[in-house]
Scaffold this motif. Sequence first.
Motif, PDB file in Angstrom:
ATOM      1  N   GLU A  16     -19.278 -10.850 -32.789  1.00 41.91           N
ATOM      2  CA  GLU A  16     -19.113 -11.766 -33.926  1.00 41.91           C
ATOM      3  C   GLU A  16     -17.682 -11.722 -34.452  1.00 41.91           C
ATOM      4  O   GLU A  16     -17.095 -12.757 -34.756  1.00 41.91           O
ATOM      5  N   VAL A  17     -17.124 -10.532 -34.561  1.00 40.95           N
ATOM      6  CA  VAL A  17     -15.761 -10.390 -35.073  1.00 40.95           C
ATOM      7  C   VAL A  17     -14.754 -10.885 -34.041  1.00 40.95           C
ATOM      8  O   VAL A  17     -13.846 -11.650 -34.364  1.00 40.95           O
ATOM      9  N   LEU A  18     -14.923 -10.473 -32.786  1.00 37.02           N
ATOM     10  CA  LEU A  18     -13.981 -10.880 -31.745  1.00 37.02           C
ATOM     11  C   LEU A  18     -13.960 -12.396 -31.557  1.00 37.02           C
ATOM     12  O   LEU A  18     -12.915 -12.975 -31.286  1.00 37.02           O
ATOM     13  N   GLN A  19     -15.120 -13.039 -31.713  1.00 39.31           N
ATOM     14  CA  GLN A  19     -15.211 -14.488 -31.512  1.00 39.31           C
ATOM     15  C   GLN A  19     -15.063 -15.263 -32.820  1.00 39.31           C
ATOM     16  O   GLN A  19     -15.103 -16.491 -32.807  1.00 39.31           O
ATOM     17  N   ALA A  20     -14.929 -14.549 -33.928  1.00 38.00           N
ATOM     18  CA  ALA A  20     -14.765 -15.157 -35.253  1.00 38.00           C
ATOM     19  C   ALA A  20     -15.847 -16.199 -35.543  1.00 38.00           C
ATOM     20  O   ALA A  20     -15.569 -17.312 -35.988  1.00 38.00           O
ATOM     21  N   GLN A  21     -17.092 -15.808 -35.281  1.00 35.34           N
ATOM     22  CA  GLN A  21     -18.204 -16.699 -35.613  1.00 35.34           C
ATOM     23  C   GLN A  21     -19.455 -15.875 -35.897  1.00 35.34           C
ATOM     24  O   GLN A  21     -19.636 -14.796 -35.342  1.00 35.34           O
ATOM     25  N   ASN A  22     -20.294 -16.390 -36.774  1.00 35.44           N
ATOM     26  CA  ASN A  22     -21.565 -15.733 -37.069  1.00 35.44           C
ATOM     27  C   ASN A  22     -22.588 -16.180 -36.041  1.00 35.44           C
ATOM     28  O   ASN A  22     -22.898 -17.361 -35.951  1.00 35.44           O
ATOM     29  N   SER A  23     -23.097 -15.235 -35.256  1.00 35.88           N
ATOM     30  CA  SER A  23     -24.042 -15.579 -34.197  1.00 35.88           C
ATOM     31  C   SER A  23     -25.367 -14.836 -34.311  1.00 35.88           C
ATOM     32  O   SER A  23     -26.303 -15.149 -33.595  1.00 35.88           O
TER      33      SER A  23
END
Length: 119
Positions: A16-23
């Motif tokens: 989530e942090v590495l991709q900068a999105q809430n999944s």
Amino acid sequence: MSRSVLLQLSRDSIQEVLQAQNSIDKEALLNAHPLLRQTIKTTLNLYLNNELRGSYVSTGNLSLADAIIICAKKAAFEDKAFTPISTSEYLHCEIELILDTPEGVIAEKDPAILSDTGS
């Protein structure tokens, strides 16, 4: 062998942090796995080339789901002994999850996504 729900949640939290999105759909996880609502002291360690790369211990007053999410993110990005983990390091790191349950300590390790050994 498939990754356990707990180790997958650890990996998803870092991603989530590495991709900068809430999944992470936490509510769906809690509904599917009620054990994640229990309060369990949690430790998460990251290893790169068999050396500690980050670590965090929960305070013990969080649900297991929250503890895993927080421990994974803090071990990967906020451990003051290390720089924040990079995507490349993440792909090569092992994750160790240690749960301090009333029945005793449970530990499990997730191997690196990419292996340097070529096997």
